[in-house]
Each structure stands twice: as structure tokens, then as C-alpha cells.
Design an enzyme around this catalytic site. Structure first.
Site, PDB file in Angstrom:
ATOM      1  CB  ILE A 164      -1.009  -0.022   1.177  1.00 28.74           C
ATOM      2  CG1 ILE A 164      -2.159   0.962   0.939  1.00 28.74           C
ATOM      3  CG2 ILE A 164      -0.294   0.234   2.514  1.00 28.74           C
ATOM      4  CD1 ILE A 164      -3.331   0.777   1.878  1.00 28.74           C
TER       5      ILE A 164
ATOM      6  CG  ASP B  23       0.575   2.108  12.576  1.00 29.64           C
ATOM      7  OD1 ASP B  23       0.657   3.186  11.962  1.00 29.64           O
ATOM      8  OD2 ASP B  23       0.482   2.039  13.813  1.00 29.64           O
TER       9      ASP B  23
END
Length: 172
Positions: free
Chosen positions: A9, A32
Site C-alpha cells: 500500500i 502501520d
């Protein structure tokens, strides 16, 4: 338009990527940690201003060193067997992320598989919530929604759910 891809991503050239954050918003593991590492130290400084974020809510920052213009941070729920409002909280992650993207007129947004890693949300249930929430979204923006899965196993789950729920929605 909705699509499912397998990939990283942090490499996507979209208006916004969604970070499956923890409540501190200051970085962690999984997606994250990858987003924070790729965005650079400016991201943690921008997130610190918020003083955290409750589960199910979302906050937006610039993408800094990422190809994405924005990062939308949303802490997903930890799975406790479905008895603590986990499904509703996960749906809120998607709704609040879509709302922030719409406020910034983001044409494209990419979601990871929120809460399905260390937070142990069942993958099939998470995909159902993600796809049904996106299908129910009626805002002008975003127009392109990508489910960016890290593994092909996850992507196959999302593809099946997208196919099934999109077909069901077309029947109405």
C-alpha cells in the site's frame, strides 16, 4: 469503481491510503509500521498533534514521502469474539475514512485489511464489512476504491466478497 489488488500500500499512487493504525497514531507494526517508515519522520510529528484517536474514528495527514497525497489513520477494533461491538467499530473505520477522503475530494483511496492481523478480526467477516460499507457509500468522492491486500490469500477473500456482494447489489 472498486478493485482488489495484492501489493504494498505504501507504493500506491492514489489520493489517499488508509493506515490500520493503533490508537496512539504514533506507529506500530504491520501496515502501520510500513506506512510510518515509508512516509518519514514528518508523519509521526503530524500524528502527534491529534493526541491519539479512538477506535473506529479517523484522522487525516499529508502523505509526506509517500506517493499518496494523504494518509487516513483509523484504529480498528481488536477482536474479542464479536461481543464488544467489533463489527460496528470496524464499519465505522470505513465510513469515517470515506468521509475524510470525500472532504478532501480524493478521487482514489486504498484500504488495507483493517484489524485482520495482530488484532485477529476474522478475515471473511472483515471483508464482508469492508465491501458492504463501501457499496453503501453514496458520496461523490472517492470514485475509485482499492482493497490493497498484502497476501494473495487475503486478496482472494476480498475478490470473492466483492464479486458476491456486487452481484447482489446489482440485482436491486
Amino acid at each position: 469503481m472498486m478493485k482488489v489488488i495484492t501489493g504494498d500500500i505504501t507504493e500506491l499512487e492514489v489520493d489517499a491510503i488508509v493506515n490500520a493504525a493503533n490508537c496512539t497514531l504514533l506507529g506500530g507494526g504491520g501496515v502501520d509500521g510500513a506506512i510510518h517508515a515509508a512516509a518519514g519522520p514528518e508523519l509521526v510529528k503530524a500524528c502527534a498533534v491529534f493526541g491519539g484517536c479512538p477506535t473506529g474514528e479517523a484522522r487525516i495527514t499529508p502523505g509526506f514521502r509517500l506517493p499518496a497525497k494523504y494518509v487516513i489513520h483509523t484504529p480498528g477494533p481488536v477482536w474479542h469474539g464479536g461481543t464488544r461491538g467489533e463489527r460496528e467499530l470496524l464499519k465505522s473505520c470505513y465510513v469515517n475514512s470515506l468521509r475524510l477522503a470525500a472532504e478532501k475530494a480524493c478521487v482514489s483511496i486504498a484500504f488495507p485489511c483493517i484489524s485482520t492481523g495482530v488484532y485477529r478480526f476474522p478475515k471473511n467477516a472483515a471483508a464482508e464489512i469492508a465491501v458492504s460499507t463501501v457499496l453503501a457509500w453514496h458520496g461523490e468522492f472517492p470514485r475509485e476504491i482499492i482493497f490493497c491486500c498484502f497476501s494473495e490469500t487475503d486478496a482472494s477473500i476480498y475478490r470473492e466478497v466483492v464479486s458476491r456482494l456486487s452481484s447482489a447489489a446489482a440485482d436491486f
